[in-house]
Design an enzyme around this catalytic site. Structure first.
Site, mmCIF file in Angstrom:
data_model
loop_
_atom_site.group_PDB
_atom_site.id
_atom_site.type_symbol
_atom_site.label_atom_id
_atom_site.label_comp_id
_atom_site.label_asym_id
_atom_site.label_seq_id
_atom_site.Cartn_x
_atom_site.Cartn_y
_atom_site.Cartn_z
ATOM 1 C CE LYS A 60 74.127 20.951 -11.890
ATOM 2 N NZ LYS A 60 74.821 21.051 -10.583
ATOM 3 C CG ASP A 116 70.391 23.781 -8.043
ATOM 4 O OD1 ASP A 116 69.186 23.602 -7.730
ATOM 5 O OD2 ASP A 116 71.003 24.822 -7.772
#
Length: 211
Positions: A121, A139
């Protein structure tokens, strides 16, 4: 409507709803985004933005932060939670940037993944926001919304969601699309309350509208 058609329609509608959506972490240098995204784990971006002001006032560059002990860093970042582990990762990451990369953040995805505290991420966020390269940032908002909307079906593991989205989202749209999902997830398709489907721009094409 196919998954591809649904994805493209969602992208276009979110563009109109959130034309200026971008990263909500404040930064003006790549290394600062690295620090902030590590601090943002289980903490709000708003709080991180406040805490880092004191951190950067005391340690204004990679060299200075690399020279700080984890304990000195922890004393400042503790309000973000998980202070010890975050401070340890930030310290190790800055030392590696100083010693291996001349204080610069590498623009290679695999190199980013080798930095302490940097996962997929974070690496995607850096690639997209700092270097303008194709990126998919999975996310919690992204994962929740693409499942709710029906772009993916029951996939909750971040890497699997990322891989599924790479097949559906045009490369140049990925980074902005994920930012817009964050805005939409905070404002409309919320997690802790019932989604506000009555004011959602995707209500007529969302799989779980009204649920």
């Amino acid at each position: 409507m196919t998954k591809e058609e649904l994805t493209l329609e969602v992208i276009e509608r979110l563009k109109k709803a959130y034309p200026d959506a971008g990263c909500t972490l404040d930064y003006n240098e790549a290394w600062k985004l690295l620090v902030s995204v590590r601090l943002a784990a289980q903490c709000t971006d708003a709080r991180v933005n406040v805490v880092v002001e004191d951190l950067y006032a005391k340690y204004p560059d990679v060299e200075a932060l690399a020279g700080a002990t984890p304990e000195e860093i922890e004393a400042i970042v503790r309000p973000c939670g998980l202070g010890r582990s975050k401070a340890r990762d930030i310290s190790a990451c800055m030392k590696l940037l100083r010693d291996e990369y001349g204080g610069k953040v590498p623009d290679d995805f695999d190199a980013l993944l080798k930095l302490p505290g940097v996962g997929r991420k974070s690496a995607n966020l850096i690639m997209g926001d700092v270097f303008g390269k194709p990126a998919i940032v999975t996310d919690t908002h992204c994962i929740r919304l693409v499942n709710r909307i029906g772009i993916v079906d029951g996939i909750k593991e971040p890497k699997k969601v990322e891989m599924a989205l790479w097949k559906l989202v045009p490369a140049q749209e990925g980074s902005d699309f994920c930012h817009r999902l964050v805005y939409h997830g905070r404002d409309v398709c919320t997690a802790r309350t019932k989604p506000h489907c009555d004011r959602c721009c995707l209500e007529d094409i969302c799989k779980k509208a009204g649920v």
